[in-house]
Design a protein around this motif. Structure first.
Motif, PDB file in Angstrom:
ATOM      1  N   TRP A 239     -20.206  -3.022  -4.663  1.00 26.45           N
ATOM      2  CA  TRP A 239     -21.510  -2.798  -4.415  1.00 26.45           C
ATOM      3  C   TRP A 239     -22.536  -3.730  -5.062  1.00 26.45           C
ATOM      4  CZ3 TRP A 239     -21.014   3.331  -5.714  1.00 26.45           C
ATOM      5  CH2 TRP A 239     -19.867   3.709  -4.653  1.00 26.45           C
TER       6      TRP A 239
ATOM      7  N   TYR B 205     -26.394  -4.515  -6.945  1.00 24.19           N
ATOM      8  CA  TYR B 205     -27.508  -3.939  -7.423  1.00 24.19           C
ATOM      9  C   TYR B 205     -28.494  -5.040  -8.023  1.00 24.19           C
ATOM     10  CZ  TYR B 205     -25.818  -4.820 -12.455  1.00 24.19           C
ATOM     11  OH  TYR B 205     -25.522  -5.591 -13.376  1.00 24.19           O
TER      12      TYR B 205
ATOM     13  N   PHE C 126     -19.995   0.025 -10.094  1.00 28.12           N
ATOM     14  CA  PHE C 126     -20.381  -0.875  -8.794  1.00 28.12           C
ATOM     15  C   PHE C 126     -19.764  -1.915  -8.440  1.00 28.12           C
ATOM     16  CE2 PHE C 126     -24.806   0.665 -10.420  1.00 28.12           C
ATOM     17  CZ  PHE C 126     -24.504   2.050  -9.870  1.00 28.12           C
TER      18      PHE C 126
ATOM     19  N   LEU D 231     -32.407   1.022 -10.588  1.00 28.64           N
ATOM     20  CA  LEU D 231     -31.635   0.096  -9.911  1.00 28.64           C
ATOM     21  C   LEU D 231     -31.858   0.159  -8.372  1.00 28.64           C
ATOM     22  CD1 LEU D 231     -28.333   0.495 -11.982  1.00 28.64           C
ATOM     23  CD2 LEU D 231     -30.113  -1.221 -12.327  1.00 28.64           C
ATOM     24  N   ASP D 232     -31.724  -0.726  -7.697  1.00 26.01           N
ATOM     25  CA  ASP D 232     -31.808  -0.694  -6.193  1.00 26.01           C
ATOM     26  C   ASP D 232     -30.216  -1.017  -5.901  1.00 26.01           C
ATOM     27  OD1 ASP D 232     -31.909  -1.097  -3.618  1.00 26.01           O
ATOM     28  OD2 ASP D 232     -33.617  -2.338  -3.461  1.00 26.01           O
ATOM     29  N   LEU D 233     -29.394  -0.443  -5.383  1.00 22.73           N
ATOM     30  CA  LEU D 233     -27.984  -0.606  -5.081  1.00 22.73           C
ATOM     31  C   LEU D 233     -27.826  -0.498  -3.623  1.00 22.73           C
ATOM     32  CD1 LEU D 233     -25.234  -0.404  -6.454  1.00 22.73           C
ATOM     33  CD2 LEU D 233     -25.031   1.967  -6.389  1.00 22.73           C
TER      34      LEU D 233
ATOM     35  N   THR E  86     -22.791   0.035 -13.786  1.00 22.00           N
ATOM     36  CA  THR E  86     -22.358  -1.454 -13.285  1.00 22.00           C
ATOM     37  C   THR E  86     -21.100  -1.966 -13.121  1.00 22.00           C
ATOM     38  OG1 THR E  86     -22.915  -2.123 -15.376  1.00 22.00           O
ATOM     39  CG2 THR E  86     -24.978  -2.028 -14.064  1.00 22.00           C
TER      40      THR E  86
END
Length: 359
Positions: free
Chosen positions: A153, A155, A148, A173-175, A145
């Motif tokens: 990005w 998430y 990200f 996770l949906d990233l 995270t």
């Protein structure tokens, strides 16, 4: 295009390739994700051109040798063999010329590849090591995270199953973000091993635990469709935090794909409909990945990717806390700044994996 003109163009490309090869391994380039991505794309294209150039030169040398035989050798049988060989060489040269021409001058945009994917599903699961493995899932989640965030990005947690004492048994996770998410994160798929003294260890002994990471390119409806008649849907009450509504209504969803027996759960949303949408998205990605792997095995093709088959039984990386070291076993690379690595500074390792894969 004349041969001399083509050779000149290819020679310029080879010079550019050598310059790019030196530039791409510079620390300031490796640490700059955007610059590195641009250079890497250029490197990969030039590498193909240089390959054709070297093959082209070999064929030209062979052509000279065959022409010499045809001109000077009096043996009829040798001349017949040389004539046959010359036709093959000329066909090869023609083929290389066309491929080189396309690479040098084609203005058509390439189709979107997996490396260009803007969205992925990231799955973390505890393995051997009991509670310590669950805690390490949480540590790796924090690492990702933070990475990200540095990458810009976004998430969302789709599903989370808490561990016994602390951490997670499983988290999905949906990233989403700009192109290149899958191209960077695909190298993370595999077994991540940790060696450290657990907080629960009274005698100060180093324990070894492991977790698995799976990175799946997110698949759209138009890319891969699921027959809804093949899916079994179950609903249940959420076991996680979320207030009275989540815990008292059957908003959680479990989907089972009957042909493949793949199961997905989602309980993070208040709405059963939203949980269903998220679960179907994860299920589609898993089935797509599963089908792709079956096709690859069937035709005996190994992709270049270091985690090409998605085999998550392979140990890819070790995080050794006593020695402040993280080691990637695929490229035999160690970084002696484990604290920094766990703070999301993982791009250097990913860049080296990319470079190794392309070489």
């Amino acid at each position: 295009m004349k041969k001399t003109s083509l050779i000149q163009k290819l020679e310029v490309s080879k010079k550019e390739f050598l310059e790019t090869s030196k530039l791409i391994i510079q620390p300031n380039i490796i640490s700059d994700q955007k610059k590195y991505r641009i250079l890497l794309k250029k490197y990969m294209t030039l590498e193909k051109i240089v390959f054709f150039y070297e093959e082209y030169k070999k064929q030209l040398v062979s052509l000279k040798e065959v022409d010499f035989i045809l001109k000077n050798d009096s043996d009829t049988e040798m001349k017949e063999l040389a004539t046959t060989e010359k036709y093959k060489i000329l066909e090869n040269l023609s083929s290389i010329e066309k491929k080189s021409y396309n690479l040098l001058f084609s203005s058509k945009e390439e189709d979107e590849t997996e490396d260009d994917k803007k969205a992925v599903i990231v799955e973390l699961r505890s393995g051997t090591g009991g509670d310590e493995a669950c805690i390490f899932v949480e540590d790796i989640l924090r690492m990702y995270t933070m990475y990200f965030k540095k990458s810009g990005w976004k998430y969302k947690i789709i599903h989370a199953q808490k561990g016994g004492i602390k951490g997670y048994k499983e988290i999905i996770l949906d990233l989403n973000g700009e192109k290149g998410i899958y191209g960077n994160l695909k190298f993370e798929s595999g077994v991540h091993r940790v060696q450290r003294i657990p907080k629960t260890e009274s005698q100060g002994r180093v324990h070894t635990s492991a977790i698995t990471v799976a990175v799946l390119p997110k698949v759209k409806d138009i890319e891969f469709n699921i027959n809804l008649s093949d899916i079994k849907k179950d609903t249940f009450r959420s076991s996680g935090a979320g207030g009275q509504h989540v815990n008292k209504t059957e908003s959680a969803v479990r989907l089972t794909h009957i042909p493949s027996k793949i199961t997905v759960e989602c309980q993070e949303e208040r709405s059963q409909h939203k949980n269903f949408e998220k679960a179907i998205s994860v299920l589609r990605s898993r089935i797509y990945q599963n089908e792709k792997e079956k096709r690859l095995r069937k035709i005996s093709i190994k992709r270049k990717s270091l985690v090409s088959t998605g085999d998550r039984s392979i140990k890819i990386r070790t995080y050794n806390y006593p020695k402040n070291r993280v080691t990637d076993h695929r490229i035999h690379k160690s970084i002696y700044n484990l604290a920094g690595f766990m703070d999301g500074n993982i791009q250097e390792m990913i860049n080296l994996l990319k470079l190794f894969e392309n070489k």
